[in-house]
Write an enzyme that holds these catalytic residues in place. Structure first.
Site, mmCIF file in Angstrom:
data_model
loop_
_atom_site.group_PDB
_atom_site.id
_atom_site.type_symbol
_atom_site.label_atom_id
_atom_site.label_comp_id
_atom_site.label_asym_id
_atom_site.label_seq_id
_atom_site.Cartn_x
_atom_site.Cartn_y
_atom_site.Cartn_z
ATOM 1 C CG ASN A 281 -1.937 1.061 1.229
ATOM 2 O OD1 ASN A 281 -2.229 1.632 0.184
ATOM 3 N ND2 ASN A 281 -2.497 1.347 2.389
ATOM 4 C CG ASP A 308 6.294 1.502 2.943
ATOM 5 O OD1 ASP A 308 6.373 1.340 4.187
ATOM 6 O OD2 ASP A 308 5.202 1.570 2.343
HETATM 7 O O1 DOR Z 1 2.571 -1.589 2.391
HETATM 8 C C1 DOR Z 1 2.488 -0.992 3.456
HETATM 9 N N1 DOR Z 1 2.839 -1.562 4.617
HETATM 10 N N2 DOR Z 1 2.019 0.249 3.435
HETATM 11 C C2 DOR Z 1 1.773 0.914 4.553
HETATM 12 O O2 DOR Z 1 1.327 2.019 4.459
HETATM 13 C C3 DOR Z 1 1.979 0.293 5.865
HETATM 14 C C4 DOR Z 1 2.965 -0.790 5.792
HETATM 15 C C5 DOR Z 1 2.959 -1.658 7.001
HETATM 16 O O3 DOR Z 1 2.998 -1.152 8.113
HETATM 17 O O4 DOR Z 1 2.966 -2.892 6.839
HETATM 18 ZN ZN ZN Z 2 2.455 4.274 4.114
HETATM 19 ZN ZN ZN Z 3 5.094 2.552 5.482
#
Ligand code: DOR
Ligand code: ZN
Ligand code: ZN
Length: 430
Positions: A281, A308
């Site tokens: 995400n 990320d």
């Molecule tokens: O892919 C994602 N994982 N997007 C996010 O915004 C949160 C993150 C997570 O904390 O696993």
């Molecule tokens: Zn995020």
């Molecule tokens: Zn994140």
């Protein structure tokens, strides 16, 4: 301890130097930098031959999930930091969506203290914007900043209440810290799990439109413009986000924006049906979006590359596309993907790679890093731009293995990572 890095291609965004030179490191700091230095007086000096390698300031990742406290089965400060060191990162910013959330000075200090005991790399804990990340009440941002928090974020979601976000930005402006914004308009989400396109239709999965990201990106640009706060957009994934950043900067908004390697490498066409390692995400978007992100990086509209890094266990991910959690690991593959896709792909110069992976993130945080100038802390990465290999997730230092890049061929490998003048990672056979 004295270290001498010989014959590397020194790429320093702080001075725009890009030439072969030696770097002398003493007492944790860069002591000298020039071609063909004499043998150091210190007989015990460690010498590293960096011939053919890039020598860059240590990478700085503005977007990492360390899962500590609360989800230590996915990652800990120690394993996350080890993965960072393997990836060439010497500074990382941890997101606050832990359990409990990092919404107060105690949790911030807990992570910082743990990091001090576990690792030589710099771990900085971002504070949550709202209490318990519930989106209802502002957390004590000033107290968290006093405890050393370099930024605030609600990553994992957006603060949906614009009034609260407005107030948070006013405080961030006063404290001179950036707001790291995850842009996701919840009311437009409709349970989406992948990008809204023909692949979603073919797989019978609910889609996430570009609008979900774009709406909040525009809103936060407006709020930043109004308050004068420093806004940093996390994981930009849409072609419209590139336009929004461009326009905002032209209008004088203090804005920076990151792209993740998975978003500039893969499109939704690359998804393997049912493989939840392709679920993150924001989602993998269309080829058109990917190309716009690459162009945006090339044109320096998008100024930061961040991972990320979002570790999840095998059990967590071993579920349907609908139910598995969003996220993939990324610390150990970021530099290789950036080099393969963007530098060898003709989008970035090696200098731009160093800017987006180190100098610009340092500037976002306002920290004295991302530079190889004498007197600076010796945070350095030695990167071999010629080594070609297949990514092997089983060798990851992370606790988790959730990556769509296992088995992918890349060119470029981190050879040595130095933090505070100490070697924190050295590749085998080097
Ligand atoms: O892919 C994602 N994982 N997007 C996010 O915004 C949160 C993150 C997570 O904390 O696993
Ligand atoms: Zn995020
Ligand atoms: Zn994140």
């Amino acid at each position: 301890m004295t270290l001498l890095i010989r014959n590397g291609r020194v790429i320093d965004p702080a001075s725009m130097q890009d030439s072969v030179a030696d770097i002398l490191i003493q007492d944790g700091k860069i002591a000298d930098i020039r071609p063909q230095m004499q043998e150091p007086e210190d007989r015990q000096a460690v010498q590293i031959d960096a011939q053919g390698c890039y020598v860059m300031p240590g990478f700085i990742d503005l977007h990492v999930h360390l899962r500590d406290p609360g989800f230590e089965y996915k990652e800990t400060v120690a394993t996350g930091a080890a993965a960072a060191a393997r990836g060439g990162f010497t500074t990382i910013v941890a997101m606050p969506n832990t359990k409990p959330a990092a919404d107060n000075a105690d949790v911030i200090s807990y992570v910082h203290n743990k990091a001090k005991n576990m690792t030589k790399i710099n771990v900085l804990q971002a504070g949550a914007i709202t209490h318990k990340m519930a989106g209802e009440q502002l957390s004590d941002i000033e107290d968290m900043v006093r405890a050393g928090s370099p930024a605030v974020s609600e990553d994992g979601k957006s603060v949906m209440n614009a009034n609260l976000m407005h107030k948070a930005m006013k405080i961030a402006k006063r404290l001179d810290i950036p707001v790291l914004s995850h842009c996701e308009e919840k009311t437009l989400l409709n349970g989406g799990v992948v990008n809204e396109d023909e692949n979603a239709v073919r797989n019978g999965l609910p889609g996430i439109s570009n609008l979900v990201e774009n709406m909040i990106a525009v809103r936060d640009v407006m709020l930043a413009g109004d308050t004068g706060a420093k806004l940093h957009l996390c994981h930009c994934s849409t072609k419209e986000s590139v336009e929004i950043v461009k326009l905002a900067r032209e209008r004088g908004v203090r804005i920076s924006a990151e792209v993740c390697p998975h978003h500039f490498t893969l499109s939704s066409d690359d998804m393997i049906t049912g493989d939840t390692n392709f679920k993150m995400n924001p989602p993998l978007r269309t080829k058109e979006d990917v190309e716009a992100l690459r162009q945006g990086l090339k044109d320096d509209i998008l100024d930061v590359i961040a991972t990320d890094h979002a570790p999840h266990s095998k059990d967590d991910k071993n579920d349907s596309m609908l139910r598995a959690p969003f996220g993939i690991i990324g610390l150990e593959t970021a530099a290789a993907l950036t080099h393969t896709e963007l530098v060898l792909g003709g989008y970035l110069t090696p200098m731009q790679m160093a800017q987006k992976m180190s100098f610009h993130p340092a500037r976002v945080l306002g920290i004295d890093k991302g530079s190889l100038q004498p007197g600076k802390t010796a945070d350095i990465v030695i990167f071999d731009p010629e080594k070609t290999y297949e990514i092997d997730a089983s060798r990851s230092a992370s606790k988790s293995r959730n990556t769509p890049f296992h088995g992918r061929r890349v060119t470029g490998a981190v050879r040595v990572t130095i933090a505070g003048g100490e070697i924190v990672y050295q590749a085998e056979k080097y």
